[in-house]
Design a protein around this motif. Structure first.
Motif, PDB file in Angstrom:
ATOM      1  N   THR A  43     -17.099 -41.691  -7.868  1.00  0.00           N
ATOM      2  CA  THR A  43     -16.080 -42.735  -7.938  1.00  0.00           C
ATOM      3  C   THR A  43     -16.551 -43.923  -7.308  1.00  0.00           C
ATOM      4  O   THR A  43     -17.787 -43.982  -6.522  1.00  0.00           O
ATOM      5  N   SER A  44     -16.076 -44.971  -7.262  1.00  0.00           N
ATOM      6  CA  SER A  44     -16.345 -46.126  -6.567  1.00  0.00           C
ATOM      7  C   SER A  44     -16.445 -46.228  -4.968  1.00  0.00           C
ATOM      8  O   SER A  44     -17.210 -46.966  -4.345  1.00  0.00           O
ATOM      9  N   THR A  45     -15.537 -45.153  -4.581  1.00  0.00           N
ATOM     10  CA  THR A  45     -15.612 -44.954  -2.998  1.00  0.00           C
ATOM     11  C   THR A  45     -16.554 -43.817  -2.581  1.00  0.00           C
ATOM     12  O   THR A  45     -16.685 -43.558  -1.436  1.00  0.00           O
ATOM     13  N   ASP A  48     -16.780 -37.199  -5.305  1.00  0.00           N
ATOM     14  CA  ASP A  48     -16.967 -36.987  -6.458  1.00  0.00           C
ATOM     15  C   ASP A  48     -15.631 -36.583  -7.287  1.00  0.00           C
ATOM     16  O   ASP A  48     -14.675 -36.108  -6.768  1.00  0.00           O
ATOM     17  N   VAL A  49     -15.774 -37.020  -8.653  1.00  0.00           N
ATOM     18  CA  VAL A  49     -14.540 -36.513  -9.522  1.00  0.00           C
ATOM     19  C   VAL A  49     -15.024 -35.716 -10.772  1.00  0.00           C
ATOM     20  O   VAL A  49     -16.085 -36.108 -11.261  1.00  0.00           O
ATOM     21  N   ILE A  50     -14.556 -34.846 -10.964  1.00  0.00           N
ATOM     22  CA  ILE A  50     -14.745 -33.931 -12.229  1.00  0.00           C
ATOM     23  C   ILE A  50     -13.839 -34.393 -13.646  1.00  0.00           C
ATOM     24  O   ILE A  50     -12.601 -34.256 -13.212  1.00  0.00           O
ATOM     25  N   ARG A  51     -14.302 -34.690 -14.694  1.00  0.00           N
ATOM     26  CA  ARG A  51     -13.359 -35.076 -15.662  1.00  0.00           C
ATOM     27  C   ARG A  51     -13.784 -34.252 -16.793  1.00  0.00           C
ATOM     28  O   ARG A  51     -14.875 -33.630 -17.095  1.00  0.00           O
ATOM     29  N   TYR A  52     -12.714 -33.764 -17.466  1.00  0.00           N
ATOM     30  CA  TYR A  52     -12.882 -32.742 -18.555  1.00  0.00           C
ATOM     31  C   TYR A  52     -11.507 -33.103 -19.558  1.00  0.00           C
ATOM     32  O   TYR A  52     -10.646 -33.496 -19.188  1.00  0.00           O
ATOM     33  N   GLY A  53     -11.681 -32.639 -20.544  1.00  0.00           N
ATOM     34  CA  GLY A  53     -10.663 -32.596 -21.680  1.00  0.00           C
ATOM     35  C   GLY A  53     -10.108 -31.086 -22.283  1.00  0.00           C
ATOM     36  O   GLY A  53     -11.169 -30.292 -22.224  1.00  0.00           O
ATOM     37  N   ILE A  74      -8.466 -34.840 -18.258  1.00  0.00           N
ATOM     38  CA  ILE A  74      -7.915 -34.403 -16.858  1.00  0.00           C
ATOM     39  C   ILE A  74      -9.014 -34.898 -15.572  1.00  0.00           C
ATOM     40  O   ILE A  74     -10.124 -34.787 -16.192  1.00  0.00           O
ATOM     41  N   ALA A  75      -8.498 -35.149 -14.830  1.00  0.00           N
ATOM     42  CA  ALA A  75      -9.382 -35.526 -13.556  1.00  0.00           C
ATOM     43  C   ALA A  75      -9.098 -34.222 -12.387  1.00  0.00           C
ATOM     44  O   ALA A  75      -8.038 -34.074 -12.041  1.00  0.00           O
ATOM     45  N   SER A  76     -10.497 -34.038 -11.612  1.00  0.00           N
ATOM     46  CA  SER A  76      -9.997 -33.102 -10.678  1.00  0.00           C
ATOM     47  C   SER A  76     -11.183 -33.413  -9.407  1.00  0.00           C
ATOM     48  O   SER A  76     -12.181 -33.974  -9.751  1.00  0.00           O
ATOM     49  N   PHE A  77     -10.537 -33.463  -8.300  1.00  0.00           N
ATOM     50  CA  PHE A  77     -11.262 -33.658  -6.905  1.00  0.00           C
ATOM     51  C   PHE A  77     -11.628 -32.364  -6.195  1.00  0.00           C
ATOM     52  O   PHE A  77     -11.648 -32.287  -4.907  1.00  0.00           O
ATOM     53  N   GLN A  78     -11.698 -30.972  -6.828  1.00  0.00           N
ATOM     54  CA  GLN A  78     -11.965 -29.946  -6.743  1.00  0.00           C
ATOM     55  C   GLN A  78     -13.300 -30.019  -6.011  1.00  0.00           C
ATOM     56  O   GLN A  78     -14.240 -30.458  -6.189  1.00  0.00           O
ATOM     57  N   THR A  79     -13.417 -29.312  -4.758  1.00  0.00           N
ATOM     58  CA  THR A  79     -14.757 -28.978  -3.930  1.00  0.00           C
ATOM     59  C   THR A  79     -14.778 -27.668  -3.757  1.00  0.00           C
ATOM     60  O   THR A  79     -14.048 -26.726  -4.108  1.00  0.00           O
TER      61      THR A  79
END
Length: 158
Positions: A43-45, A48-53, A74-79
């Motif tokens: 992301t700009s910050t 990490d973001v995970i994007r999927y459909g 869907i977006a996920s910030f899962q680590t």
């Protein structure tokens, strides 16, 4: 006997299980298939973001044999290990997703205001991977029946 719709006003406003004020709630639970492999991007910050459909089919089959399909981004910030599991899932994997839902309004490049549903994943579970079609040498309708799903046990984030 009193129906739920006819509860007295005092009974319907009591929240016996919590002393906190009620908050708005917008959640979705979806079961669908990944339309492509999930993608990790910063992301700009710098987070990490995970994007999927996912594609979700509903309703009865039409004359063409297909059901109506809705697509969700869907977006996920899962680590950690859950991030690795999510990123390893191939296209076509059946997945269960619990997500927070939010409607956002923005102005498109053409100057028209648009509204978009944004889903932020809170939990997921991979239900079944698609079977590799190279295992069978059949073609046509027969290969479609041979592409039975392989159930996944213990995959996902609880």
């Amino acid at each position: 006997m009193q129906s739920f719709g006819m509860l007295p006003r005092a009974a319907s406003s009591i929240r016996a299980f919590s002393t906190t004020a009620p908050r708005p709630l917008a959640k979705m639970n979806l079961i669908g298939r990944l339309v492509d492999t999930p993608v990790l991007s910063p992301t700009s910050t710098g987070r990490d973001v995970i994007r999927y459909g996912i594609a979700v089919s509903t309703g009865p089959r039409g004359e063409d044999g297909n059901r109506a399909t809705s697509f969700f981004n869907i977006a996920s910030f899962q680590t950690g290990p859950q991030q690795e599991v999510l990123l390893s899932l191939p296209k076509g994997t059946q997945i269960y997703v619990e997500a927070d839902a939010k409607m956002d309004t923005y102005q498109g490049q053409d100057g028209v205001n648009r509204t978009q549903l944004n889903l932020l994943q809170r939990n997921f579970e991979a239900l079944a991977r698609p079977r590799n079609n190279s295992e069978s040498s059949t073609t046509g309708a027969e290969s479609e029946t041979n592409s039975v799903e392989e159930p996944l046990s213990g995959m996902g984030a609880s």
